[in-house]
Write a protein that holds these residues in place. Structure first.
Motif, PDB file in Angstrom:
ATOM      1  N   VAL A 194      41.492  57.159  16.014  1.00  0.00           N
ATOM      2  CA  VAL A 194      41.323  57.731  17.082  1.00  0.00           C
ATOM      3  C   VAL A 194      42.269  57.282  18.327  1.00  0.00           C
ATOM      4  O   VAL A 194      41.954  56.521  18.086  1.00  0.00           O
ATOM      5  N   GLU A 195      42.942  57.957  18.896  1.00  0.00           N
ATOM      6  CA  GLU A 195      43.709  58.262  20.638  1.00  0.00           C
ATOM      7  C   GLU A 195      42.641  59.320  21.495  1.00  0.00           C
ATOM      8  O   GLU A 195      43.303  59.982  20.497  1.00  0.00           O
ATOM      9  N   VAL A 196      42.455  58.425  22.319  1.00  0.00           N
ATOM     10  CA  VAL A 196      41.786  59.401  23.400  1.00  0.00           C
ATOM     11  C   VAL A 196      42.776  59.496  24.487  1.00  0.00           C
ATOM     12  O   VAL A 196      43.245  57.873  25.159  1.00  0.00           O
ATOM     13  N   THR A 197      43.122  60.061  25.127  1.00  0.00           N
ATOM     14  CA  THR A 197      44.107  60.168  26.222  1.00  0.00           C
ATOM     15  C   THR A 197      43.639  61.218  27.634  1.00  0.00           C
ATOM     16  O   THR A 197      44.039  60.646  28.105  1.00  0.00           O
ATOM     17  N   GLU A 198      42.616  61.762  27.114  1.00  0.00           N
ATOM     18  CA  GLU A 198      41.730  61.736  27.979  1.00  0.00           C
ATOM     19  C   GLU A 198      40.005  62.064  28.148  1.00  0.00           C
ATOM     20  O   GLU A 198      40.042  62.380  26.791  1.00  0.00           O
ATOM     21  N   GLY A 199      39.789  61.703  29.152  1.00  0.00           N
ATOM     22  CA  GLY A 199      38.287  61.879  28.324  1.00  0.00           C
ATOM     23  C   GLY A 199      36.989  60.766  27.509  1.00  0.00           C
ATOM     24  O   GLY A 199      37.975  59.397  27.839  1.00  0.00           O
ATOM     25  N   LEU A 200      36.351  61.542  27.053  1.00  0.00           N
ATOM     26  CA  LEU A 200      35.444  60.292  26.302  1.00  0.00           C
ATOM     27  C   LEU A 200      35.229  61.027  25.030  1.00  0.00           C
ATOM     28  O   LEU A 200      34.656  62.450  24.958  1.00  0.00           O
ATOM     29  N   VAL A 201      35.091  60.351  23.925  1.00  0.00           N
ATOM     30  CA  VAL A 201      35.063  60.340  22.551  1.00  0.00           C
ATOM     31  C   VAL A 201      33.743  59.441  21.784  1.00  0.00           C
ATOM     32  O   VAL A 201      33.841  58.515  22.652  1.00  0.00           O
ATOM     33  N   ALA A 202      33.013  59.831  21.485  1.00  0.00           N
ATOM     34  CA  ALA A 202      31.563  59.218  20.724  1.00  0.00           C
ATOM     35  C   ALA A 202      32.538  59.737  19.091  1.00  0.00           C
ATOM     36  O   ALA A 202      32.155  60.114  18.635  1.00  0.00           O
ATOM     37  N   LEU A 203      32.735  57.894  18.634  1.00  0.00           N
ATOM     38  CA  LEU A 203      33.265  57.976  17.208  1.00  0.00           C
ATOM     39  C   LEU A 203      31.993  57.044  16.160  1.00  0.00           C
ATOM     40  O   LEU A 203      31.446  56.352  16.382  1.00  0.00           O
ATOM     41  N   ARG A 204      31.524  58.139  15.237  1.00  0.00           N
ATOM     42  CA  ARG A 204      30.145  57.641  14.533  1.00  0.00           C
ATOM     43  C   ARG A 204      30.582  57.666  13.077  1.00  0.00           C
ATOM     44  O   ARG A 204      30.865  59.084  12.061  1.00  0.00           O
ATOM     45  N   LEU A 205      31.034  56.475  12.330  1.00  0.00           N
ATOM     46  CA  LEU A 205      31.682  56.520  10.708  1.00  0.00           C
ATOM     47  C   LEU A 205      30.172  56.190  10.274  1.00  0.00           C
ATOM     48  O   LEU A 205      29.564  55.375  10.943  1.00  0.00           O
ATOM     49  N   THR A 206      30.066  56.164   8.915  1.00  0.00           N
ATOM     50  CA  THR A 206      28.953  56.085   8.427  1.00  0.00           C
ATOM     51  C   THR A 206      28.468  54.957   8.162  1.00  0.00           C
ATOM     52  O   THR A 206      29.906  53.951   7.971  1.00  0.00           O
TER      53      THR A 206
END
Lengths: 201, 379
Positions: free
Chosen positions: B203-215
Motif C-alpha cells: 500500500v503506497e499513500v501519496t496524499e492524505g491518511l490511510v488506516a490499514l487493518r489486516l486480519t
C-alpha cells in the motif's frame, strides 16, 4: 569518433508512432496513454532543460500531451513522434516563459529586487552534483533561442531538420544557433574551470 | 580563443550533429585521423556533450508516472465530455443572464431575482451527494467492485494493482477498501494498493491518511509518502513495516467479502455486501483458480492488442467475454473490441460494439470514449 544516435524510435509494441497518432486523431484515449508511455521521459527532460522551474514541469508535461491530442490531426506522419511532441513542448515552454516574464515584470515593478526565474533554494543547490551544476549553469547562461536549439540537437540528438520543424525555423538557423551556443558554452566551461582551479588551495 | 589553422575543423561540428553522411563523413574521418587539430576539436565537442548531458533531468517514480498518466487521461476525457459547443452556450447564457439580473435589480424587481437565486442555491445544496466521490484506476490487472451500504462506501479489490483517488469523506460517512485479507479506511486521499494471490502485497499513500487493518494484525496508519509492503511470500504476513508508520489503538477488524465478480465500473451500486466487521475472511484458493485462468486469457488478448494484431485480439476478447461473463475485465474487453474494429478501419463495427458497451455498462469507465466511437462524426 562517434556520432549521436539520430531519431531513435522507441517502439515498445508493434504499433508505430504514425499509426498511434492516427488513432489519437480519432479521439482514442488508449492511444494517448500509449504515447505517454513512450515519450513522457523525453518530454519531461526537455522541459526541465529548457529552464522551467520544477514546480511547473508537471503542468507543462500534461499540457504537452493534451495539446498533442488536439493537434494529432495535423501530424505529418513521420516515423517518430518524438520531434513533433518536443516541438509542442517547446512552444508551450515559450508561452509559459512569456507569462512568467510578464509576472516577473509586475513583481519587479512592486519590489526593488530583480526577479530571477532560475533562482534555486539552498536545498536544491546542495543536491546537485558538481558536473550537473556546471551543466545546468552553462545552459542557463544561454539565451532561450540558443538553449532550445542546443538542447534539441546536442542533448536530445535530433537532426537539424527535425529541430527546425519543431522550432518552426529554417534548418540553417538551427545550425547557426547551435554553433553559437557551443561557442558560449565552451567559453563558460573554460572560465568555470579556471575559476575552480584558482579557488583550490 | 586559439586561431584555427585547419580549414576543415568546422566539419567537426557537422559530424557531431549528424550533418555529414556517407562519402563526406568518410572523407572527414580519414582527414581527422591525420589532423591533430581536428582530433582535438572532436574530443572537445564530445567532452562538451558528455558534460552537458549531466544537466539534471527530473526522475519520476513508477507511481508518479501512473498518477500523471491517469491525470492526463482524465483531463482528456473531461475535455471530450465538455466540448466547445455547450461551453459556448453556457457563456452565452451567462452573458445574457447578467444584464438581465442587473435590469431586474434596477427595475425594482431585485426581490424576484433574489428569490430565483435562493431557489437555485437551495437546489444545489440539496443535490450535494453525501456519498464521497472517488475514482479507481486499473494500474495493472485490477479486479474490483463497488457497493454502498448505508453510510459506508466500499470498494472490494480482489487482485491486481489499483490506484485510488478519494475526495474528502463527509463526517458521518466512511470509505473502505476491502482487501482479501483485511481492509483500508480512508478520509480523502490518493493511494495505490497491490493485491496478489489473495493477500495484500503493498500500500503506497501519496496524499492524505490511510488506516490499514489486516486480519490478525494491529491497525497501521499510513500518511502521505509512506509505503507498506509485505516482504517475501504472502504467507510471511507482516514482515516489514513503513519507517514512520504508527500503530493505533483501534482493534483489528476484518471483512468477509463475496467473491462473485461484479462489474468494475466507477459507478456505485446499492447492493448490500459483507458480513459484520470481525467476521473471518473467506478468501480461498478455490476462488483464485478461475480468476487466474481468466487473467491469463485476458493477458493473451491484451498482448495481441498491444502487438497490433487487432483481428486476433478482437477474437480473443470476444472469446474471453463468452467464457468469463462475470469477470470484471469484461468491461475492458468489451470496450477494447470496439477499439480493435476502429483500428482495423471498421468504423461501423466499432460503433456497434461501442453502443453495445454503453448499453451493457451505462456508467462504465470508458463511457466518454465509447460515446464518441458510437456517435459517427457529422458531415
Amino acid at each position: 569518433m562517434t556520432a549521436m544516435p539520430r531519431n531513435r524510435t522507441a517502439q515498445a509494441s508493434g504499433v508505430g508512432d504514425a499509426e498511434l497518432i492516427a488513432h489519437l486523431a480519432r479521439g482514442e484515449m488508449t492511444a494517448l496513454g500509449q504515447l505517454y508511455d513512450r515519450y513522457d521521459g523525453d518530454v519531461r527532460r526537455l522541459i526541465a532543460r529548457l529552464g522551467v522551474r520544477d514546480g511547473d514541469v508537471d503542468d507543462l508535461v500534461q499540457a504537452t500531451f493534451l495539446d498533442a491530442l488536439k493537434s494529432a490531426a495535423r501530424f505529418d506522419g513521420r516515423e517518430s513522434a518524438k520531434p513533433w511532441l518536443l516541438g509542442i513542448a517547446v512552444m508551450l515552454v515559450r508561452r509559459h516563459r512569456r507569462s512568467v516574464a510578464r509576472l516577473a515584470a509586475r513583481i519587479a515593478a512592486w519590489a526593488a529586487e530583480p526577479f530571477r526565474t532560475n533562482a534555486r533554494t539552498p536545498e536544491e543547490l546542495a543536491e546537485r552534483t558538481q558536473d550537473a551544476d556546471r551543466a545546468q549553469r552553462a545552459l542557463e547562461s544561454l539565451s532561450p533561442k540558443k538553449r532550445e536549439a542546443f538542447v534539441l540537437v546536442v542533448l536530445e540528438g535530433m537532426t537539424g531538420e527535425a529541430a527546425a520543424r519543431a522550432l518552426g525555423i529554417p534548418a540553417p538557423t538551427v545550425g547557426t544557433r547551435v554553433h553559437h551556443a557551443r561557442k558560449e558554452i565552451r567559453e563558460f566551461l573554460q572560465l568555470d574551470g579556471q575559476q575552480r582551479r584558482g579557488s583550490e588551495p | 580563443m586559439n586561431a584555427q589553422k585547419c580549414p576543415r575543423v568546422w566539419e567537426a561540428e557537422a559530424i557531431e550533429d549528424g550533418r555529414l553522411v556517407d562519402a563526406d563523413r568518410a572523407s572527414y574521418e580519414r582527414h581527422a585521423a591525420a589532423c591533430a587539430e581536428c582530433r582535438r576539436e572532436l574530443a572537445v565537442l564530445g567532452e562538451m556533450r558528455a558534460t552537458m548531458g549531466c544537466a539534471p533531468a527530473p526522475v519520476r517514480t513508477p507511481l508518479q508516472r501512473r498518477a500523471e498518466r491517469a491525470a492526463i487521461l482524465r483531463r482528456a476525457n473531461g475535455a471530450y465530455m465538455h466540448d466547445d459547443a455547450p461551453r459556448a452556450r453556457r457563456r452565452l447564457s451567462f452573458a445574457l443572464a447578467v444584464p438581465l439580473l442587473v435590469l431586474l435589480g434596477f427595475a425594482g424587481r431585485g426581490r424576484l431575482a433574489r428569490r430565483h437565486l435562493d431557489v437555485a442555491l437551495g437546489r444545489a445544496a440539496s443535490s450535494a451527494a453525501p456519498t464521497p466521490r472517488f475514482e479507481v484506476l486499473d494500474a495493472r490487472g485490477a479486479v474490483w467492485s463497488t457497493a454502498i451500504d448505508g453510510a459506508v462506501s466500499r470498494v472490494s479489490l480482489r487482485a491486481g494493482v489499483a490506484s485510488f483517488h478519494v475526495e474528502q469523506v463527509a463526517p458521518g460517512r466512511r470509505f473502505l477498501v476491502a482487501l482479501p485479507d483485511g481492509e483500508l479506511e480512508v478520509r480523502g486521499t490518493r493511494f495505490v494498493v497491490d493485491v496478489e494471490g489473495g493477500s495484500t502485497r503493498s500500500v503506497e499513500v501519496t496524499e492524505g491518511l490511510v488506516a490499514l487493518r489486516l486480519t490478525g494484525e494491529t491497525e497501521l496508519l499510513l500518511r502521505a509518502g509512506e509505503r507498506w509492503s509485505v516482504a517475501g511470500s504472502a504467507a510471511a504476513g507482516w514482515t516489514s513495516t513503513p519507517p514512520s508508520a504508527t500503530t493505533s489503538s483501534q482493534p483489528t477488524t476484518a471483512l468477509a467479502l463475496p467473491l462473485a465478480p461484479t462489474s468494475a465500473t466507477r459507478a456505485t451500486s446499492t447492493t448490500s455486501i459483507g458480513a459484520p466487521d470481525g467476521a473471518p475472511s473467506t478468501t480461498g484458493s478455490s476462488a483464485r483458480g478461475p480468476a487466474s485462468r481468466a487473467s491469463e486469457r485476458y493477458a493473451e488478448a491484451i498482448g495481441a492488442y498491444r502487438a497490433g494484431a487487432y483481428a486476433r485480439a478482437d477474437a480473443l476478447f470476444a472469446a474471453f467475454v463468452l467464457d468469463f461473463p462475470g469477470d470484471p475485465s469484461c468491461e475492458d474487453a468489451a470496450f477494447l473490441r470496439a477499439i480493435c474494429h476502429q483500428r482495423m478501419g471498421d468504423d461501423a463495427g466499432a460503433a456497434t460494439l461501442a453502443r453495445a458497451y454503453l448499453t451493457r455498462y451505462p456508467a462504465g469507465l470508458r463511457r466518454p470514449e465509447a460515446t464518441r466511437i458510437a456517435t459517427p462524426p457529422g458531415p
